[in-house]
Design a protein around this motif. Structure first.
Motif, mmCIF file in Angstrom:
data_model
loop_
_atom_site.group_PDB
_atom_site.id
_atom_site.type_symbol
_atom_site.label_atom_id
_atom_site.label_comp_id
_atom_site.label_asym_id
_atom_site.label_seq_id
_atom_site.Cartn_x
_atom_site.Cartn_y
_atom_site.Cartn_z
ATOM 1 N N ALA A 199 0.818 -1.213 0.000
ATOM 2 C CA ALA A 199 0.000 0.000 0.000
ATOM 3 C C ALA A 199 0.850 1.260 0.000
ATOM 4 C CB ALA A 199 -0.909 0.016 1.224
ATOM 5 N N PRO A 200 0.394 2.306 -0.696
ATOM 6 C CA PRO A 200 1.026 3.623 -0.555
ATOM 7 C C PRO A 200 0.698 4.204 0.815
ATOM 8 C CG PRO A 200 -0.918 3.781 -1.935
ATOM 9 C CD PRO A 200 -0.730 2.329 -1.632
ATOM 10 N N THR A 201 1.482 5.172 1.252
ATOM 11 C CA THR A 201 1.308 5.769 2.572
ATOM 12 C C THR A 201 0.973 7.249 2.451
ATOM 13 O OG1 THR A 201 3.719 6.060 2.634
ATOM 14 C CG2 THR A 201 2.802 4.150 3.810
ATOM 15 N N TYR A 202 0.604 7.845 3.602
ATOM 16 C CA TYR A 202 0.208 9.252 3.636
ATOM 17 C C TYR A 202 0.769 9.882 4.910
ATOM 18 C CZ TYR A 202 -2.872 13.113 2.171
ATOM 19 O OH TYR A 202 -3.349 14.310 1.710
ATOM 20 N N ILE A 203 1.248 11.141 4.809
ATOM 21 C CA ILE A 203 1.811 11.830 5.973
ATOM 22 C C ILE A 203 1.867 13.330 5.718
ATOM 23 C CG2 ILE A 203 4.239 11.757 5.242
ATOM 24 C CD1 ILE A 203 4.899 10.880 8.190
ATOM 25 N N HIS A 204 1.846 14.139 6.793
ATOM 26 C CA HIS A 204 2.208 15.557 6.695
ATOM 27 C C HIS A 204 3.722 15.639 6.586
ATOM 28 C CE1 HIS A 204 -1.660 15.812 8.996
ATOM 29 N NE2 HIS A 204 -1.834 16.902 8.268
ATOM 30 N N LEU A 231 13.840 5.037 6.177
ATOM 31 C CA LEU A 231 13.054 4.035 6.893
ATOM 32 C C LEU A 231 12.114 3.246 5.986
ATOM 33 C CD1 LEU A 231 12.118 6.123 10.074
ATOM 34 C CD2 LEU A 231 13.956 4.447 9.816
ATOM 35 N N GLY A 232 12.100 3.567 4.683
ATOM 36 C CA GLY A 232 11.272 2.825 3.731
ATOM 37 C C GLY A 232 9.807 3.209 3.732
ATOM 38 N N PHE A 233 9.506 4.386 4.284
ATOM 39 C CA PHE A 233 8.102 4.772 4.437
ATOM 40 C C PHE A 233 7.398 4.944 3.101
ATOM 41 C CE2 PHE A 233 4.662 7.828 5.342
ATOM 42 C CZ PHE A 233 4.040 7.189 6.400
ATOM 43 N N PHE A 234 8.122 5.370 2.078
ATOM 44 C CA PHE A 234 7.510 5.630 0.767
ATOM 45 C C PHE A 234 7.905 4.586 -0.277
ATOM 46 C CE2 PHE A 234 7.453 10.253 2.197
ATOM 47 C CZ PHE A 234 6.082 10.294 2.366
ATOM 48 N N ASP A 235 8.237 3.375 0.161
ATOM 49 C CA ASP A 235 8.679 2.360 -0.802
ATOM 50 C C ASP A 235 7.583 1.979 -1.786
ATOM 51 O OD1 ASP A 235 11.174 2.365 0.280
ATOM 52 O OD2 ASP A 235 11.089 0.342 1.127
ATOM 53 N N ASN A 236 6.315 2.175 -1.406
ATOM 54 C CA ASN A 236 5.202 1.929 -2.330
ATOM 55 C C ASN A 236 4.558 3.227 -2.797
ATOM 56 O OD1 ASN A 236 4.851 -1.056 -2.509
ATOM 57 N ND2 ASN A 236 4.761 -0.840 -0.286
ATOM 58 N N GLY A 237 5.311 4.318 -2.723
ATOM 59 C CA GLY A 237 4.754 5.608 -3.109
ATOM 60 C C GLY A 237 3.797 6.124 -2.059
ATOM 61 N N GLY A 238 3.032 7.141 -2.417
ATOM 62 C CA GLY A 238 2.066 7.692 -1.480
ATOM 63 C C GLY A 238 1.815 9.163 -1.711
ATOM 64 N N LEU A 239 1.312 9.823 -0.693
ATOM 65 C CA LEU A 239 1.015 11.248 -0.746
ATOM 66 C C LEU A 239 1.620 11.937 0.465
ATOM 67 C CD1 LEU A 239 -1.813 9.598 -1.752
ATOM 68 C CD2 LEU A 239 -2.399 11.944 -2.367
ATOM 69 N N ALA A 240 2.071 13.158 0.258
ATOM 70 C CA ALA A 240 2.665 13.947 1.328
ATOM 71 C C ALA A 240 2.032 15.327 1.330
ATOM 72 C CB ALA A 240 4.178 14.064 1.135
ATOM 73 N N ALA A 241 1.347 15.641 2.432
ATOM 74 C CA ALA A 241 0.672 16.930 2.522
ATOM 75 C C ALA A 241 1.659 18.036 2.842
ATOM 76 C CB ALA A 241 -0.405 16.872 3.600
ATOM 77 N N HIS A 242 1.519 19.143 2.135
ATOM 78 C CA HIS A 242 2.231 20.407 2.334
ATOM 79 C C HIS A 242 3.529 20.475 1.536
ATOM 80 C CE1 HIS A 242 -0.754 21.574 5.208
ATOM 81 N NE2 HIS A 242 -0.520 20.480 5.921
ATOM 82 N N CYS A 243 4.602 19.807 1.993
ATOM 83 C CA CYS A 243 5.912 19.867 1.303
ATOM 84 C C CYS A 243 6.366 21.308 1.088
ATOM 85 C CB CYS A 243 5.858 19.132 -0.030
ATOM 86 S SG CYS A 243 5.483 17.373 0.127
ATOM 87 N N THR A 244 6.015 22.171 2.033
ATOM 88 C CA THR A 244 6.283 23.602 1.901
ATOM 89 C C THR A 244 7.776 23.898 1.829
ATOM 90 O OG1 THR A 244 4.354 23.843 3.339
ATOM 91 C CG2 THR A 244 5.573 25.842 2.847
ATOM 92 N N TYR A 245 8.568 23.117 2.573
ATOM 93 C CA TYR A 245 10.016 23.342 2.608
ATOM 94 C C TYR A 245 10.783 22.156 2.049
ATOM 95 C CZ TYR A 245 9.069 27.605 5.079
ATOM 96 O OH TYR A 245 8.611 28.869 5.397
ATOM 97 N N ALA A 246 10.247 21.531 1.013
ATOM 98 C CA ALA A 246 10.986 20.503 0.284
ATOM 99 C C ALA A 246 11.958 21.192 -0.676
ATOM 100 C CB ALA A 246 10.024 19.608 -0.483
#
Length: 428
Positions: A199-204, A231-246
């Motif tokens: 499954a893809p994951t989701y996080i702020h 840590l492999g959190f996005f190994d299946n892709g996903g969504l990341a809210a904000h990314c203001t300071y990426a």
């Protein structure tokens, strides 16, 4: 139910020419566009009166039941807003509070032409019950943290199993609130679960400069995207809210990992969090989606406003009036969000979900009809929404809401509950 929309201007997708004619809908899907479907017998024919039929909007990041907190935690920076006002009230939330708060937000969503939502909040079973009568596409996103008092990984696993088979209009994303509220062991455990179930994951993510700076101090110079990647959190892709300071390296890493950034311009401005680097994301080949965030931090859920800010904040940031066109903003608000959440909508095309909005072209801010795409993004607002159709069900039409509960009851329940929550949190 079979519906036929006639006498319409039709915007199939942000990049395509506007058509004229009819759209036929059956069993929640679009069966024909700009032409009469042979032998199609509609249960209802809707004369669009020459107005514009376009895709419904995808709100790819929200906390629906936080409509209860609208106006009670304003004019504060994010850390004080969250830890001093929101968390203390959330400690007293009940499933019934979440039910009525979600319904209040759903009413606003359908009035604003939103037909798809990614909700990160408590009591997902309750959220589902509140949303199902409105027929919105619903992505339930876990936002657990290390303060949670239940077995979060088992909970996510159970919820994923349950909601993966309910409907093609419902999905579940394992996820976490944020790096700064989660211990490394929890993040790693969720990453392992996501790998196990595919499954893809989701996080702020990278919402404030403070968040990024403190993460680098805690984790040997790693930014939040770099740390989560480790840590492999996005190994299946996903969504990341904000990314203001990426930064550019973060963006490249997120792109490589198949992560969709969800930009929340109004919320980030109101909390003075910053402006997401959308131009850099687009240059890297990403397809950002749009979200409103919750009504405690926005305080509206207007995708019209989000589209305007998505485009115009970049024009100012880049000192380039050609940056991020209206068409790019429309993509972010429709097709990009639907694709990121894995739903078959965001366009008016055969086989897609019948998730549509009828936009009033007689409104003064839509005239003259020189360029409807530009008018939708730069001049329109939610008052232009005449009708919202979710999965072939008319859920809003000229002031009438069909979302499962009377509007007056929703209002009364929410007023009662917010008074109790303020009292229990010892706020005046």
């Amino acid at each position: 139910m079979k519906l036929k929309f006639i006498n319409a201007k039709i915007l199939p997708s942000p990049d395509e020419a506007i058509l004229e004619g009819a759209v036929c809908v059956s069993d929640g899907k679009i069966v024909s566009v700009a032409s009469e479907s042979a032998g199609f017998a509609a249960d209802r024919v809707i004369d669009c009166g020459g107005n514009l039929l376009m895709s419904g909007f995808c709100n790819a990041h929200t906390h629906a039941a936080m409509s209860l907190f609208r106006g009670v935690a304003d004019d504060l920076p994010l850390d004080k807003w969250l830890f001093d006002r929101i968390f203390p009230m959330e400690d007293h939330l009940t499933p019934d509070d979440v039910y009525w708060g979600t319904l209040l937000q759903v009413a606003e969503f359908v009035k604003n032409g939103i037909t798809c939502m990614a909700d990160m909040y408590f009591y997902p079973d309750t959220v589902y019950e509140a949303v199902k009568n409105s027929n919105l596409c619903l992505a339930l996103c876990c936002g657990a943290n290390s303060y949670s008092t239940y077995d979060t990984v088992k909970f996510m696993s159970d919820m994923y199993s349950k909601y993966s088979t309910v409907s093609d209009r419902v999905r579940y994303f394992p996820g976490l609130h944020a790096e700064y509220t989660c211990e490394e062991s929890l993040i790693a455990a969720v990453a392992d679960l996501a790998a196990e179930i595919g499954a893809p994951t989701y996080i702020h993510l990278s919402e404030t400069l403070k968040e990024v700076g403190e993460c680098t101090v805690r984790h040997g110079g790693l930014t939040p995207p770099q740390y989560l990647h480790k840590l492999g959190f996005f190994d299946n892709g996903g969504l990341a809210a904000h990314c203001t300071y990426a930064d550019k390296d973060d963006i490249a890493l997120l792109k490589q990992s198949g992560v969709t950034p969800v930009v929340n311009g109004a919320s980030n401005l109101k909390l003075a969090s910053g402006i997401a680097p959308v131009c850099a994301m687009l240059s890297a080949g990403m397809s950002p989606a749009l979200g409103t965030d919750g009504s405690a931090s926005n305080n509206a859920t207007s995708m019209f406003r989000e589209m305007y800010l998505y485009s115009c904040l970049q024009k100012e940031s880049m000192k380039d009036a050609s940056a991020v066109s209206a068409e790019e903003a429309l993509k972010a608000a429709t097709v990009n969000g639907y694709a990121a959440l894995g739903f078959g909508g965001g366009e008016i095309k055969e086989g897609k979900f019948a998730d549509m909005v009828l936009v009033d072209l007689s409104a003064p801010f839509m005239r003259p009809l020189s360029n409807l795409r530009k008018n939708i993004v730069y001049s329109a607002d939610s008052s232009a929404v005449l009708m919202t159709v979710a999965g072939g069900k008319i859920v809003y039409e000229n002031g009438e809401y069909r979302i499962g509960e009377p509007l007056e009851k929703i209002y009364a329940e929410c007023e009662k509950r917010v008074k109790r929550l303020l009292s229990e949190a010892n706020f005046s």
